[in-house]
Design a protein around this motif. Structure first.
Motif, PDB file in Angstrom:
ATOM      1  N   LEU A  58      44.993  36.717  43.986  1.00 17.28           N
ATOM      2  CA  LEU A  58      44.081  37.847  44.168  1.00 17.28           C
ATOM      3  C   LEU A  58      42.778  37.362  44.794  1.00 17.28           C
ATOM      4  O   LEU A  58      42.199  36.368  44.357  1.00 17.28           O
ATOM      5  CB  LEU A  58      43.796  38.505  42.814  1.00 17.28           C
ATOM      6  N   SER A  76      42.866  32.873  34.637  1.00 16.50           N
ATOM      7  CA  SER A  76      43.795  32.580  35.727  1.00 16.50           C
ATOM      8  C   SER A  76      44.709  31.460  35.266  1.00 16.50           C
ATOM      9  O   SER A  76      44.374  30.698  34.352  1.00 16.50           O
ATOM     10  CB  SER A  76      43.037  32.134  36.991  1.00 16.50           C
ATOM     11  N   ASP A 134      42.679  34.506  40.262  1.00 13.01           N
ATOM     12  CA  ASP A 134      41.658  35.378  40.835  1.00 13.01           C
ATOM     13  C   ASP A 134      40.651  34.502  41.577  1.00 13.01           C
ATOM     14  O   ASP A 134      39.895  33.755  40.961  1.00 13.01           O
ATOM     15  CB  ASP A 134      40.965  36.169  39.724  1.00 13.01           C
ATOM     16  N   VAL A 163      49.092  34.267  37.691  1.00 13.87           N
ATOM     17  CA  VAL A 163      48.017  34.856  38.486  1.00 13.87           C
ATOM     18  C   VAL A 163      46.852  33.898  38.688  1.00 13.87           C
ATOM     19  O   VAL A 163      46.604  33.002  37.881  1.00 13.87           O
ATOM     20  CB  VAL A 163      47.478  36.148  37.815  1.00 13.87           C
ATOM     21  N   HIS A 185      44.003  41.032  38.554  1.00 17.27           N
ATOM     22  CA  HIS A 185      45.032  40.070  38.148  1.00 17.27           C
ATOM     23  C   HIS A 185      45.479  40.278  36.700  1.00 17.27           C
ATOM     24  O   HIS A 185      46.582  39.869  36.326  1.00 17.27           O
ATOM     25  CB  HIS A 185      44.525  38.634  38.339  1.00 17.27           C
ATOM     26  N   SER A 210      46.353  48.368  39.993  1.00 14.04           N
ATOM     27  CA  SER A 210      47.085  47.201  39.497  1.00 14.04           C
ATOM     28  C   SER A 210      47.832  47.522  38.208  1.00 14.04           C
ATOM     29  O   SER A 210      48.916  46.982  37.955  1.00 14.04           O
ATOM     30  CB  SER A 210      46.144  46.017  39.306  1.00 14.04           C
ATOM     31  N   ASP A 216      49.156  39.714  34.991  1.00 18.76           N
ATOM     32  CA  ASP A 216      49.285  38.640  33.999  1.00 18.76           C
ATOM     33  C   ASP A 216      49.948  39.171  32.733  1.00 18.76           C
ATOM     34  O   ASP A 216      50.777  38.500  32.112  1.00 18.76           O
ATOM     35  CB  ASP A 216      47.897  38.076  33.690  1.00 18.76           C
TER      36      ASP A 216
END
Length: 307
Positions: free
Chosen positions: A205, A222, A266, A264, A254, A184, A258
């Motif tokens: 994700l 998130s 998760d 994002v 994530h 990632s 981000d």
């Protein structure tokens, strides 16, 4: 000639309108997702055994993914790169997939997508036992394949999405700025090379989503908007009891996205006692949990891709 052109243009507009109407995704698209199908996919990857970065096992897993995605109408692309790790230089391979939908492979990869749906597909390295990672990361890997099948029936959604199977999520020793999240981090670095208008807007994700005792808690790092939309989706499908907002931040794939401005979320159930133990086996994973998370995820994606 002018009259001909006007008639031709009118017919073209009518044809496009009909095409869009046919391609419109059904409101109950999520019901097409099968937990049993997802569980079969999980079992295929877990059956390989350990799937650590650079290993033969992970190469076999990747081949299975490419085969399944191809059958579901998606074009795959390997994003290979090298990175230094505590175990020396390792070659990592992120697997990306985009829906063909009648387009050429060249067209598919030239056009931007609206969002990403991701999972890591590597397993953690252990020297004293073979870690097969049924839930971590078998569950999310298998579920992404099943979601690719469902989305193939909704081309207008699928063509705006890229599936990403990240390599090297697990740390070789312990998570630091340079150990863990290899795939990632590399993917994020590639994203920022593109103009802003060509970058994906969001990442959904999935990680550890197959626990029989399902208890998804979305980490606080998130997006609040995406978290609210997820909980709304779960509520609309009558599955709200399995989802909630967590109180802690989680270091997962994530985070690098981000950091480069991608919105994002998760979707993860970290309340899992066999996590990172030899007990993370197929008997801990259920079709029901995969179906619950999968259907809510499809419902969420439908919201995000049509807004």
């Amino acid at each position: 000639m002018r009259l001909f052109l006007i008639l031709y243009a009118a017919l073209a507009v009518a044809f496009v309108g009909c095409k869009e109407e046919v391609a419109a995704p059904p409101a109950d698209l999520h019901t097409q997702l099968s937990g049993a199908n997802a569980l079969e996919q999980v079992a295929l990857h877990v059956g390989i055994g350990s799937r650590t970065p650079g290993s033969e096992g992970l190469a076999k897993s990747r081949a299975l993914l490419i085969d399944a995605l191809t059958k579901n109408g998606w074009a795959s692309q390997e994003q290979s790169f090298k990175n230094r790790t505590p175990n020396g230089v390792v070659t990592f391979v992120n697997l990306r997939a985009r829906f063909l939908g009648g387009r050429s492979v060249e067209e598919v990869w030239a056009e931007p997508v609206k969002g990403l749906l991701g999972s890591h597909y590597d397993t953690k390295i252990y020297k004293n036992f073979e870690f097969v990672g049924a839930n971590d990361a078998g569950s999310s890997t298998g579920l992404l394949v099943e979601i690719s099948r469902v989305l193939s029936a909704a081309p207008s959604l699928a063509r705006d999405l890229e599936l990403v199977f990240f390599d090297g999520e697990e740390a070789f020793v312990r998570y630091t700025r340079t150990d863990g999240l290899y795939g990632s981090r590399h993917y994020a670095q590639e994203i920022i090379k593109k103009p802003i208008e060509l970058r994906p807007k969001f990442l959904v994700l999935l990680d550890m989503v197959g626990d029989k005792d399902l208890n998804v808690r979305v980490p606080v790092n998130s997006s609040r908007r995406l978290t609210d939309l997820l909980l709304q989706s779960a509520d609309e499908l009558g599955k709200r009891s399995y989802f909630g907002a967590g109180g802690n931040a989680i270091l997962d794939d994530h985070v690098p996205l981000d950091n480069v401005g991608v919105e994002v979320i998760d979707i993860i159930d970290l309340d899992y006692s066999p996590w990172h133990t030899k007990g993370d086996t197929m008997d801990k994973v259920s079709a029901e949990s995969l179906e619950t998370v999968g259907q809510v995820t499809v419902h969420l994606l439908q919201k995000l891709l049509t807004e």
